[in-house]
Design a protein around this motif. Structure first.
Motif, short mmCIF file in Angstrom:
data_model
loop_
_atom_site.label_atom_id
_atom_site.label_comp_id
_atom_site.label_asym_id
_atom_site.label_seq_id
_atom_site.Cartn_x
_atom_site.Cartn_y
_atom_site.Cartn_z
N LYS A 54 5.57 -9.78 -0.05
CA LYS A 54 5.96 -8.57 0.52
C LYS A 54 4.71 -7.43 0.64
O LYS A 54 4.25 -7.52 -0.51
CB LYS A 54 7.15 -7.99 0.16
N TYR A 55 5.13 -6.51 1.64
CA TYR A 55 3.87 -5.35 1.50
C TYR A 55 4.84 -4.27 1.28
O TYR A 55 5.77 -3.72 1.68
CB TYR A 55 3.36 -5.28 3.14
N ARG A 56 4.29 -3.61 0.23
CA ARG A 56 4.74 -2.20 -0.51
C ARG A 56 3.94 -0.94 -0.09
O ARG A 56 2.54 -1.20 -0.35
CB ARG A 56 5.03 -2.44 -1.55
N GLU A 57 4.36 -0.10 0.52
CA GLU A 57 3.60 1.24 0.50
C GLU A 57 3.63 2.17 -0.69
O GLU A 57 4.93 2.38 -1.17
CB GLU A 57 4.24 2.02 1.80
N LYS A 64 -0.59 -0.22 2.87
CA LYS A 64 0.04 -1.17 2.20
C LYS A 64 -0.27 -2.22 1.02
O LYS A 64 -1.52 -2.76 1.29
CB LYS A 64 1.09 -2.06 3.02
N TRP A 74 12.14 -10.76 -7.50
CA TRP A 74 12.48 -9.92 -6.44
C TRP A 74 14.06 -9.53 -6.68
O TRP A 74 14.20 -8.27 -6.62
CB TRP A 74 12.33 -10.56 -4.80
N THR A 81 15.87 -1.50 -10.05
CA THR A 81 15.72 -0.48 -9.09
C THR A 81 16.83 0.29 -8.88
O THR A 81 16.90 1.46 -9.15
CB THR A 81 15.04 -0.76 -8.03
#
Length: 100
Positions: A54-57, A64, A74, A81
């Motif tokens: 996944k791409y996280r900013e 990202k 995950w 979280t």
């Protein structure tokens, strides 16, 4: 003019604080949801070993970053979280540190 903006900022912050509805009770809905996620994670029979990317900013950047973990990792990250967010919400509401 600056008094107007100051009054407007105070009004919005009072509204934002007043609109938050966080329960401080141990049996709150958020705690139940976190525990349900954790129990569902425990019920999984076979951990999937394939990677999911996944791409996280990141904070402070527009770019990202690609993060790859297994599906189990995950899910564990999501549960952790959610617990941290609930702990932070309780700390903000009560104004005290929780369990440090």
């Amino acid at each position: 003019m600056s008094k107007y903006f100051l009054a407007l900022a105070v009004l919005f912050s009072v509204l934002a604080i007043g609109c938050t509805s966080v329960s401080n009770r141990p049996g709150s809905d958020q705690d139940d949801q976190v525990e349900e996620l954790a129990s569902n994670l425990d019920k999984q029979e076979e951990p999937k070993s394939e990677l999911v990317c996944k791409y996280r900013e990141g904070t402070g950047s527009r770019f990202k970053k690609k993060v790859c973990m297994t599906a189990e990792e995950w899910a564990g990250d999501s549960v952790e979280t959610a617990r941290n967010v609930n702990k932070l919400r309780k700390t903000v509401v009560t104004g005290q540190s929780q369990g440090r």
